[in-house]
Design a protein around this motif. Sequence first.
Motif, mmCIF file in Angstrom:
data_model
loop_
_atom_site.group_PDB
_atom_site.id
_atom_site.type_symbol
_atom_site.label_atom_id
_atom_site.label_comp_id
_atom_site.label_asym_id
_atom_site.label_seq_id
_atom_site.Cartn_x
_atom_site.Cartn_y
_atom_site.Cartn_z
ATOM 1 N N LEU A 31 0.655 -1.249 -0.484
ATOM 2 C CA LEU A 31 -0.451 -0.137 -0.146
ATOM 3 C C LEU A 31 0.785 1.195 -0.013
ATOM 4 N N ILE A 32 1.553 1.220 0.934
ATOM 5 C CA ILE A 32 3.097 2.582 0.421
ATOM 6 C C ILE A 32 3.706 2.684 -1.021
ATOM 7 N N TRP A 33 3.887 1.375 -1.172
ATOM 8 C CA TRP A 33 4.481 1.577 -2.431
ATOM 9 C C TRP A 33 3.598 1.723 -3.888
ATOM 10 N N MET A 64 1.541 5.972 -6.929
ATOM 11 C CA MET A 64 0.222 6.612 -7.638
ATOM 12 C C MET A 64 0.003 8.289 -7.477
ATOM 13 N N ALA A 65 1.062 8.206 -6.198
ATOM 14 C CA ALA A 65 1.037 10.231 -6.490
ATOM 15 C C ALA A 65 2.366 10.966 -6.880
ATOM 16 N N GLN A 66 3.574 9.650 -7.834
ATOM 17 C CA GLN A 66 4.492 10.442 -8.475
ATOM 18 C C GLN A 66 3.741 10.333 -9.948
ATOM 19 N N TRP A 67 3.018 9.512 -9.856
ATOM 20 C CA TRP A 67 2.547 9.857 -11.654
ATOM 21 C C TRP A 67 0.925 10.507 -11.976
ATOM 22 N N HIS A 68 0.108 10.863 -11.309
ATOM 23 C CA HIS A 68 -1.024 11.754 -11.157
ATOM 24 C C HIS A 68 -0.538 13.063 -9.424
#
Length: 73
Positions: free
Chosen positions: A50-52, A57-61
């Motif tokens: 979940l952390i990964w 996702m935060a880096q992608w969007h």
Amino acid sequence: MAAGFLLTSLYFLFASLVGSLGVKLWYDKGSAANKLHILLVNTAVICCYLIWAIVWMAQWHPLVVPILKAEGE
């Protein structure tokens, strides 16, 4: 991009299976203790996954778009 997410998801699934099997084979302390240890291994793998996934996702969007300043400012 989705291929990397799927591949890493499969890696975490594999890590969970290997960890559970390792607990069963090398750390056999009885039925109740084995269930607890397998639960702890799977919980740790799920938390790491979940952390990964959240960081990926935060880096992608990203939610915040960076504002570029002009060279004179």
